[in-house]
Design an enzyme around this catalytic site. Structure first.
Site, mmCIF file in Angstrom:
data_model
loop_
_atom_site.group_PDB
_atom_site.id
_atom_site.type_symbol
_atom_site.label_atom_id
_atom_site.label_comp_id
_atom_site.label_asym_id
_atom_site.label_seq_id
_atom_site.Cartn_x
_atom_site.Cartn_y
_atom_site.Cartn_z
ATOM 1 N N ALA A 246 -47.647 20.598 -13.533
ATOM 2 C CA ALA A 246 -49.104 20.430 -13.557
ATOM 3 C C ALA A 246 -49.737 21.260 -12.463
ATOM 4 O O ALA A 246 -49.470 21.048 -11.279
ATOM 5 C CB ALA A 246 -49.474 18.951 -13.376
ATOM 6 N N GLU B 220 -63.911 24.179 -1.654
ATOM 7 C CA GLU B 220 -62.621 24.866 -1.574
ATOM 8 C C GLU B 220 -62.722 26.274 -2.150
ATOM 9 O O GLU B 220 -62.247 27.242 -1.549
ATOM 10 C CB GLU B 220 -61.550 24.079 -2.338
ATOM 11 C CG GLU B 220 -60.196 24.774 -2.347
ATOM 12 C CD GLU B 220 -59.105 23.955 -3.020
ATOM 13 O OE1 GLU B 220 -57.981 24.494 -3.166
ATOM 14 O OE2 GLU B 220 -59.352 22.797 -3.390
#
Length: 381
Positions: A130, A244
């Site tokens: 993932a 981010e």
């Protein structure tokens, strides 16, 4: 070109931080690349000088500084090398989760040491199966009375090998529909039984940026380590990914400017056919094109910084900036290496390292393909 979000105090701060890096980072950076890790002594020194989590409240040891200070820190770190980007991750990606979603007890417990450099932090999202699809995580945290039992494996974790505090993205409710409503953030401290760190991963670039696998084998943590509310982890991540990705665009801009600067210096010194290669029209056109594209990108990012500081929702625009800047940086790296000729392929020349380091920008913090999906979705497509 002046930047409206930068004031005189920011210029003073930049000068101080640049001097700090010249003394405490630049002379040792090549060794850190070989060691595949920035030493803890650097973190402690940075903390002592006020360069870690400067946004933190005074009661936690911070300076309550605005986001412009984070911009400066990430630009100057990127000028030294992408391999010390773990500091920016600690400052502006990981610890803000504690600041914004953590309890007062958690803030008192972790923020002062994050500011001082005694705690190095990481966030564990990616798993072997993932990556950009956060809803696909398999790591579980099963509630058992007053504690959680965590099992799973994470990989490609920046600061993972050094980390004292890891925020783990995990499934607390496997029956939730859709599954992302069952995701939570839980803090795990180094030394907790069952929590082990794999070896430092061998990456193509950014060697000083320690990256490792993290293994959780029946790791027991108190329920007080839950960040925010159970089942809200995915939503917290979505809120913070804007910053981010903006931080990544900011650092990438500084890296491009550095590549351009060292290439301009090189072509002025290197001669061919009796004159500096800077005098050839092809060289001039290539450099002019790069300077123009970098300036256009930086101008866009500067606008986003102002919007972000004003608290605006700029997820779409930040997604644009992330993919545009990282794609552009790869093109700049190729062109700059080409202008170095054979010497650009030699490890002694900085451009070789920059060429390696820049490649991952289009992959982490959500691949550039994911960025385009977000943009398309927000266009109503």
């Amino acid at each position: 070109m002046g930047k409206p979000y930068l004031l005189e105090e920011h210029a003073i701060f930049r000068k101080a931080f640049r001097q700090f890096l010249a003394q405490h980072a630049a002379p040792y950076f090549e060794q850190w690349e070989q060691d595949k890790q920035v030493p803890r002594s650097f973190w402690l020194e940075a903390g002592k000088h006020g360069f870690l989590c400067p946004w933190a409240a005074e009661k936690y040891g911070g300076a309550e500084a605005d986001f412009a200070y984070s911009v400066i820190i990430n630009e100057e770190l990127s000028t030294i090398g992408a391999g010390i980007g773990g500091v920016g991750l600690h400052n502006d990606i990981v610890m803000p989760y504690v600041q914004d979603f953590g309890s007062e007890e958690q803030k008192q417990r972790w923020l002062p040491k994050a500011v001082s450099g005694e705690i190095i932090s990481a966030i564990a999202m990616t798993e072997p199966g993932a990556g950009s699809d956060l809803a696909g995580v398999k790591t579980t945290a099963v509630k058992d009375g007053d504690q959680y039992i965590i099992n799973g494996e994470k990989t490609f974790i920046t600061n993972g090998y050094s980390a004292d505090l890891v925020l783990v993205v995990c499934i607390t409710d496997p029956q939730a529909q859709p599954i992302h409503k069952g995701i939570s953030l839980i803090a795990v401290e180094a030394g907790t039984p069952g929590f082990t760190k794999g070896h430092k991963l061998r990456k193509v670039g950014q060697h000083a940026n320690d990256t490792s696998e993290l293994i959780f084998d029946n790791v027991v943590v108190p329920k007080e380590n839950l960040i925010g509310q159970e089942g809200m982890g995915f939503y917290y991540l979505m809120q913070k990914l804007q910053q981010e990705r903006l931080i990544l665009a900011i650092g990438t801009g500084a890296e491009m400017k550095r590549m351009l600067d060292i290439t301009v210096d090189y072509v002025k010194q290197r001669t061919a056919f009796g004159k500096p290669i800077s005098k050839f029209q092809n060289t001039q056109f290539k450099l002019a094109e790069m300077a123009t594209n970098i300036t256009i990108g930086e101008t866009f990012v500067d606008r986003l910084i102002q919007d972000h500081m004003a608290g605006k929702d700029i997820v779409t625009e930040v997604s644009m900036a992330k993919w545009w800047m990282t794609d552009l940086a790869q093109n700049v790296a190729v062109e700059c290496m080409q202008l170095h000729g054979g010497y650009g392929y030699m490890e002694e020349y900085e451009i070789a390292r920059r060429y390696r380091d820049i490649a991952v920008g289009s992959i982490y913090a959500g691949t550039n393909e994911i960025m385009k999906q977000i943009i398309a979705k927000n266009m109503g497509l």
